[in-house]
Design a protein around this motif. Sequence first.
Motif, short mmCIF file in Angstrom:
data_model
loop_
_atom_site.label_atom_id
_atom_site.label_comp_id
_atom_site.label_asym_id
_atom_site.label_seq_id
_atom_site.Cartn_x
_atom_site.Cartn_y
_atom_site.Cartn_z
N LEU A 1 0.81 -1.21 0.00
CA LEU A 1 0.00 0.00 0.00
C LEU A 1 0.85 1.27 0.00
CD1 LEU A 1 -2.89 -1.04 2.38
CD2 LEU A 1 -3.03 -0.61 -0.06
N ALA A 2 2.02 1.22 0.60
CA ALA A 2 2.91 2.37 0.62
C ALA A 2 3.38 2.75 -0.78
CB ALA A 2 4.11 2.11 1.53
N SER A 3 3.30 1.81 -1.73
CA SER A 3 3.72 2.09 -3.10
C SER A 3 2.58 2.67 -3.95
CB SER A 3 4.27 0.82 -3.76
OG SER A 3 3.22 -0.12 -3.96
N ASN A 4 1.45 3.00 -3.32
CA ASN A 4 0.28 3.58 -4.00
C ASN A 4 -0.17 2.78 -5.22
OD1 ASN A 4 -0.21 5.80 -2.25
ND2 ASN A 4 1.58 6.81 -3.11
N GLU B 1 -2.29 3.62 9.77
CA GLU B 1 -0.99 3.02 10.09
C GLU B 1 0.11 3.32 9.08
OE1 GLU B 1 -0.12 1.24 12.83
OE2 GLU B 1 -2.11 1.66 13.64
N ILE B 2 -0.24 3.59 7.83
CA ILE B 2 0.78 3.76 6.78
C ILE B 2 0.90 5.24 6.43
CG2 ILE B 2 1.49 3.12 4.45
CD1 ILE B 2 -0.29 0.64 4.77
N GLU B 3 2.03 5.81 6.79
CA GLU B 3 2.23 7.25 6.64
C GLU B 3 2.12 7.73 5.19
OE1 GLU B 3 5.82 10.28 7.65
OE2 GLU B 3 5.40 8.71 9.12
N LEU C 1 -5.52 8.51 -0.08
CA LEU C 1 -6.60 8.27 -1.04
C LEU C 1 -6.93 9.54 -1.82
CD1 LEU C 1 -9.00 6.11 1.17
CD2 LEU C 1 -7.32 5.32 -0.49
N LYS C 2 -6.11 10.56 -1.72
CA LYS C 2 -6.39 11.86 -2.35
C LYS C 2 -6.46 11.78 -3.88
CE LYS C 2 -6.79 14.45 1.23
NZ LYS C 2 -8.13 14.80 1.63
#
Length: 108
Positions: free
Chosen positions: A10-13, A30-32, A36-37
């Motif tokens: 998820l951090a890799s979008n 939890e994931i900085e 979802l912008k």
Amino acid sequence: DSINNQFSRLASNPDVIVATPGRLRHMLSEIEKFSLKTVEYMVFDEGDRLFEMGFQDDIQEILNKCSPNRQTLIFSATLPSLLVSFARAGLSEPTIVRLDAESQLSEK
């Protein structure tokens, strides 16, 4: 997948995410680097069940973290009044289409 593997993915979008509202909300907290912008389409399946199971607040929080220009689709086998109220109050210009009725609910 392990939760750590999910965090790194998820951090890799990614382009597509499939998640329950509760898990997605947890991941957002939890994931900085997870945002979802830039979401263009938000799809909720089994909308009636999500509301029956108490996910309305999760769904609203998720939608608040998305771009206001996104398109939101909610699929549901039934249209309980809570789901209709949410669609009318929480979405921009909602169109409700019923495939099992002669007239559309949005006309009422």
